[in-house]
Scaffold this motif. Structure first.
Motif, PDB file in Angstrom:
ATOM      1  N   VAL A  64       0.996  -1.179   0.020  1.00 14.29           N
ATOM      2  CA  VAL A  64      -0.002  -0.047  -0.184  1.00 14.29           C
ATOM      3  C   VAL A  64       0.812   1.382   0.021  1.00 14.29           C
ATOM      4  CG1 VAL A  64      -1.789   1.351   1.389  1.00 14.29           C
ATOM      5  CG2 VAL A  64      -1.816  -1.319   1.195  1.00 14.29           C
ATOM      6  N   VAL A  94      -3.017   8.745  -5.050  1.00 14.76           N
ATOM      7  CA  VAL A  94      -2.565   7.201  -5.040  1.00 14.76           C
ATOM      8  C   VAL A  94      -2.389   6.847  -3.608  1.00 14.76           C
ATOM      9  CG1 VAL A  94      -1.714   7.223  -7.209  1.00 14.76           C
ATOM     10  CG2 VAL A  94      -0.192   7.748  -5.254  1.00 14.76           C
ATOM     11  N   LYS A  97      -3.591   3.536  -1.817  1.00 14.80           N
ATOM     12  CA  LYS A  97      -3.987   2.364  -3.005  1.00 14.80           C
ATOM     13  C   LYS A  97      -2.886   1.391  -2.849  1.00 14.80           C
ATOM     14  CE  LYS A  97      -6.743   5.228  -6.006  1.00 14.80           C
ATOM     15  NZ  LYS A  97      -7.949   5.034  -5.676  1.00 14.80           N
ATOM     16  N   LYS A  98      -3.530   0.223  -3.155  1.00 19.53           N
ATOM     17  CA  LYS A  98      -2.497  -0.950  -3.252  1.00 19.53           C
ATOM     18  C   LYS A  98      -1.811  -0.712  -4.583  1.00 19.53           C
ATOM     19  CE  LYS A  98      -5.295  -4.124  -0.961  1.00 19.53           C
ATOM     20  NZ  LYS A  98      -6.079  -5.388  -1.023  1.00 19.53           N
ATOM     21  N   GLU A 101      -3.634  -1.527  -7.626  1.00 17.38           N
ATOM     22  CA  GLU A 101      -4.976  -0.574  -8.149  1.00 17.38           C
ATOM     23  C   GLU A 101      -4.341   0.361  -8.969  1.00 17.38           C
ATOM     24  OE1 GLU A 101      -7.870  -0.600  -4.376  1.00 17.38           O
ATOM     25  OE2 GLU A 101      -5.992   0.329  -4.187  1.00 17.38           O
TER      26      GLU A 101
END
Length: 131
Positions: A64, A94, A97-98, A101
């Protein structure tokens, strides 16, 4: 590499494989890292035909994104404007986010090429991390 270049030249631009193979046509260096902070300088060709580069620094917790910054290296005034807008907006898009993603991101701050290069750089990082 030669086979991938030939395949990439024969694929239509809207083919999902053409984006994956595009990474092989960039000048890619590995992401360097200390602890959970990853850093790279990404070189690419802009639509006008000249070489450009941009730096990305990402802090990860697992997979992440916890922090991100952009280093603008270009000498081109047009590219500076585009990259600066991208850099200003990227973190708000961002963080949290992973890595997986990132491929689904829309164009950030009107910078379609810079956004795609960031996405391509993340693909390289995922491969490096074996995610």
């Amino acid at each position: 590499a030669l086979i991938l270049s030939i395949i990439a030249l024969t694929l239509p631009r809207n083919n999902p494989l053409s984006n994956l193979l595009k990474v092989n046509q960039q000048v890619v260096t590995k992401w360097q890292h200390t602890a959970d902070v990853y850093d790279t300088t990404w070189k690419y060709t802009v639509p006008s035909g000249h070489q450009d580069k941009i730096g990305f620094t990402i802090t990860l917790e697992g997979n992440v994104i916890k922090d991100v910054s952009v280093k603008v290296y270009t000498a081109s005034k047009d590219s500076q404007k585009i990259q600066a807008g991208f850099a200003k907006t990227l973190a708000s898009v961002v963080i949290g986010k992973k890595l997986s993603e990132i491929a689904a991101l829309d164009v950030i701050s009107g910078a379609s090429g810079t956004t795609q290069n960031f996405k391509d750089a993340i693909v390289v990082l995922e491969k490096q991390l074996k995610l």
